[in-house]
Design a protein around this motif. Structure first.
Motif, PDB file in Angstrom:
ATOM      1  N   HIS A  51      22.035  17.500 -79.015  1.00  0.00           N
ATOM      2  CA  HIS A  51      22.286  18.563 -79.991  1.00  0.00           C
ATOM      3  C   HIS A  51      23.604  18.351 -80.718  1.00  0.00           C
ATOM      4  O   HIS A  51      23.901  19.049 -81.699  1.00  0.00           O
ATOM      5  CB  HIS A  51      22.320  19.897 -79.225  1.00  0.00           C
ATOM      6  N   LYS A  52      24.403  17.381 -80.268  1.00  0.00           N
ATOM      7  CA  LYS A  52      25.694  17.053 -80.862  1.00  0.00           C
ATOM      8  C   LYS A  52      25.929  15.559 -80.668  1.00  0.00           C
ATOM      9  O   LYS A  52      25.250  14.924 -79.842  1.00  0.00           O
ATOM     10  CB  LYS A  52      26.814  17.857 -80.193  1.00  0.00           C
ATOM     11  N   PRO A  53      26.847  14.961 -81.419  1.00  0.00           N
ATOM     12  CA  PRO A  53      27.206  13.573 -81.112  1.00  0.00           C
ATOM     13  C   PRO A  53      27.645  13.474 -79.659  1.00  0.00           C
ATOM     14  O   PRO A  53      28.420  14.305 -79.173  1.00  0.00           O
ATOM     15  CB  PRO A  53      28.367  13.298 -82.073  1.00  0.00           C
ATOM     16  N   TRP A  54      27.153  12.469 -78.967  1.00  0.00           N
ATOM     17  CA  TRP A  54      27.318  12.409 -77.513  1.00  0.00           C
ATOM     18  C   TRP A  54      28.411  11.413 -77.158  1.00  0.00           C
ATOM     19  O   TRP A  54      28.249  10.210 -77.301  1.00  0.00           O
ATOM     20  CB  TRP A  54      25.996  12.012 -76.856  1.00  0.00           C
ATOM     21  N   ARG A  55      29.529  11.947 -76.696  1.00  0.00           N
ATOM     22  CA  ARG A  55      30.661  11.111 -76.292  1.00  0.00           C
ATOM     23  C   ARG A  55      31.109  11.519 -74.900  1.00  0.00           C
ATOM     24  O   ARG A  55      31.323  12.705 -74.629  1.00  0.00           O
ATOM     25  CB  ARG A  55      31.820  11.257 -77.273  1.00  0.00           C
ATOM     26  N   ILE A  56      31.252  10.559 -74.018  1.00  0.00           N
ATOM     27  CA  ILE A  56      31.740  10.768 -72.654  1.00  0.00           C
ATOM     28  C   ILE A  56      32.993   9.916 -72.490  1.00  0.00           C
ATOM     29  O   ILE A  56      32.893   8.675 -72.415  1.00  0.00           O
ATOM     30  CB  ILE A  56      30.680  10.378 -71.597  1.00  0.00           C
ATOM     31  N   PRO A  57      34.184  10.505 -72.455  1.00  0.00           N
ATOM     32  CA  PRO A  57      35.400   9.693 -72.358  1.00  0.00           C
ATOM     33  C   PRO A  57      35.411   8.724 -71.178  1.00  0.00           C
ATOM     34  O   PRO A  57      36.008   7.646 -71.259  1.00  0.00           O
ATOM     35  CB  PRO A  57      36.508  10.753 -72.233  1.00  0.00           C
ATOM     36  N   GLN A  58      34.733   9.087 -70.097  1.00  0.00           N
ATOM     37  CA  GLN A  58      34.710   8.196 -68.937  1.00  0.00           C
ATOM     38  C   GLN A  58      34.015   6.874 -69.249  1.00  0.00           C
ATOM     39  O   GLN A  58      34.330   5.837 -68.655  1.00  0.00           O
ATOM     40  CB  GLN A  58      34.003   8.882 -67.758  1.00  0.00           C
ATOM     41  N   ALA A  59      33.049   6.908 -70.186  1.00  0.00           N
ATOM     42  CA  ALA A  59      32.373   5.666 -70.573  1.00  0.00           C
ATOM     43  C   ALA A  59      33.343   4.733 -71.297  1.00  0.00           C
ATOM     44  O   ALA A  59      33.314   3.514 -71.109  1.00  0.00           O
ATOM     45  CB  ALA A  59      31.167   5.980 -71.446  1.00  0.00           C
ATOM     46  N   GLU A  60      34.199   5.311 -72.132  1.00  0.00           N
ATOM     47  CA  GLU A  60      35.221   4.510 -72.804  1.00  0.00           C
ATOM     48  C   GLU A  60      36.230   3.978 -71.791  1.00  0.00           C
ATOM     49  O   GLU A  60      36.653   2.811 -71.871  1.00  0.00           O
ATOM     50  CB  GLU A  60      35.911   5.349 -73.866  1.00  0.00           C
ATOM     51  N   ALA A  61      36.606   4.823 -70.849  1.00  0.00           N
ATOM     52  CA  ALA A  61      37.590   4.417 -69.837  1.00  0.00           C
ATOM     53  C   ALA A  61      37.075   3.250 -69.000  1.00  0.00           C
ATOM     54  O   ALA A  61      37.864   2.413 -68.533  1.00  0.00           O
ATOM     55  CB  ALA A  61      37.925   5.602 -68.935  1.00  0.00           C
ATOM     56  N   ALA A  62      35.750   3.179 -68.818  1.00  0.00           N
ATOM     57  CA  ALA A  62      35.178   2.091 -68.025  1.00  0.00           C
ATOM     58  C   ALA A  62      35.350   0.734 -68.699  1.00  0.00           C
ATOM     59  O   ALA A  62      35.249  -0.314 -68.044  1.00  0.00           O
ATOM     60  CB  ALA A  62      33.697   2.360 -67.778  1.00  0.00           C
TER      61      ALA A  62
END
Length: 331
Positions: free
Chosen positions: A267-278
């Protein structure tokens, strides 16, 4: 289409005062709102035309970031030297959206407010749509849901957000600046759009009468390695089944920073900061990219017709990251 009043304010403050009236809506390029009104999915009683307000500038900020006025056209933003040089991810996403004719009309602020392209929301012959008629149900749950959400949905709504631009803005950690009856405030892109919960009729955190005035992009190191991947049913003028915004700051073979977001899946752009941190602090190895993909897709819940989106998104994330790393822009 219902009858409505039309107002053209002379200033931003006047626009906010006009929009305080019940049933008022702002109109910029009109590329989405007019369609909704024609189809009966929206029925504002007053349109406040903000297209002529002085909110179309694009300029560098003192900290090295860039501010994009809400009335800047999508085409102008995509081709502006500051955006092309410093935020190629945003340029790519804008050029992937819609058609040249629409990009020449659509505004940056209006793009933030696009409504879903769910079949059942647009077609008023269907009575069941909690987004259009709160409390009526969600026809997509038992209907044709091939294009619908696999992440962050609820029993009230499984619609997806359609914008390409917003996926890039979420990855780039943009900030949306608004002005309303209670004054000015800033909303991070991570929080600007809502998940449906039990109020799917409300897409954003905007309060009644609030006007988007600008989008701020922070300074970043993503000028050289960026890729926007859009997977769709046809090559042009189609909404994403899955899209990935990926940008990397790579030095001496190690990822120093990463920007990563998904479109077409929630329902919104999907961003998970933990994925970037990985990804950060490591070489961009296959197992690292796969770990980031797994984190982004954690908790995915497909429906009867869209289960293909989960493996498609997983492969797309890895492909976009690899393409970003292999691309050296600005040389």
């Amino acid at each position: 289409m219902n009858l409505f009043a039309y107002k053209r304010p002379a200033s931003v403050d006047e626009a906010v005062r006009m929009a305080a009236s019940p049933g008022a809506a702002y109109i910029g390029g009109g590329t989405n709102l007019i369609d909704l009104m024609k189809g009966g999915a929206a029925a504002p009683t007053m349109l406040v035309d903000v297209s002529r307000l002085p909110l179309n500038g694009i300029a560098e900020l003192p900290d090295g970031g860039v501010r994009i006025g809400a009335m800047a056209l999508n085409s102008d933003a995509a081709n502006h030297p500051l955006i092309r040089q410093r935020y190629p991810l945003l340029t790519q996403a804008l050029l992937a959206g819609a058609s040249p004719q629409l990009r020449n009309m659509a505004t940056m602020g209006g793009n933030l407010l696009q409504r879903t392209r769910c079949y059942y929301f647009y077609d008023t012959a269907f009575d069941q749509c909690n987004k259009r008629v709160p409390g009526s149900g969600c026809a997509a749950l038992q209907g044709i849901n091939r294009i619908h959400a696999v992440l962050g949905a609820s029993p009230s709504c499984i619609a997806t957000h359609p914008s390409d631009m917003c996926v890039a803005l979420a990855a780039l950690r943009a900030t949306v600046r608004v002005l309303g009856p209670a004054g000015a405030r800033a909303i991070g892109m991570q929080d600007f759009h809502r998940l449906p919960g039990d109020m799917p009729q409300r897409d954003t955190l905007l309060e009644p009468g609030e006007l988007i005035t600008a989008i701020d992009l922070p300074r970043s190191g993503f000028e050289r390695h960026a890729h926007y991947l859009k997977i769709r049913d046809r090559a042009s003028y189609a909404f994403a089944l899955v899209s990935v915004a990926a940008a990397l700051d790579i030095r001496d073979g190690t990822v120093q920073d990463a920007a990563l977001a998904l479109g077409g899946v929630a329902h919104k752009p999907w961003r998970i900061p933990q994925a970037e941190a990985a990804l950060i602090g490591r070489p961009l190895a296959p197992e690292t990219m796969q770990a980031a993909a797994d984190l982004l897709l954690q908790g995915a819940q497909p429906h009867s017709h869209n289960g293909f989106k989960v493996p498609l998104a997983r492969r797309a994330i890895v492909r976009a990251l690899r393409s970003a790393a292999d691309t050296t822009l600005g040389t």
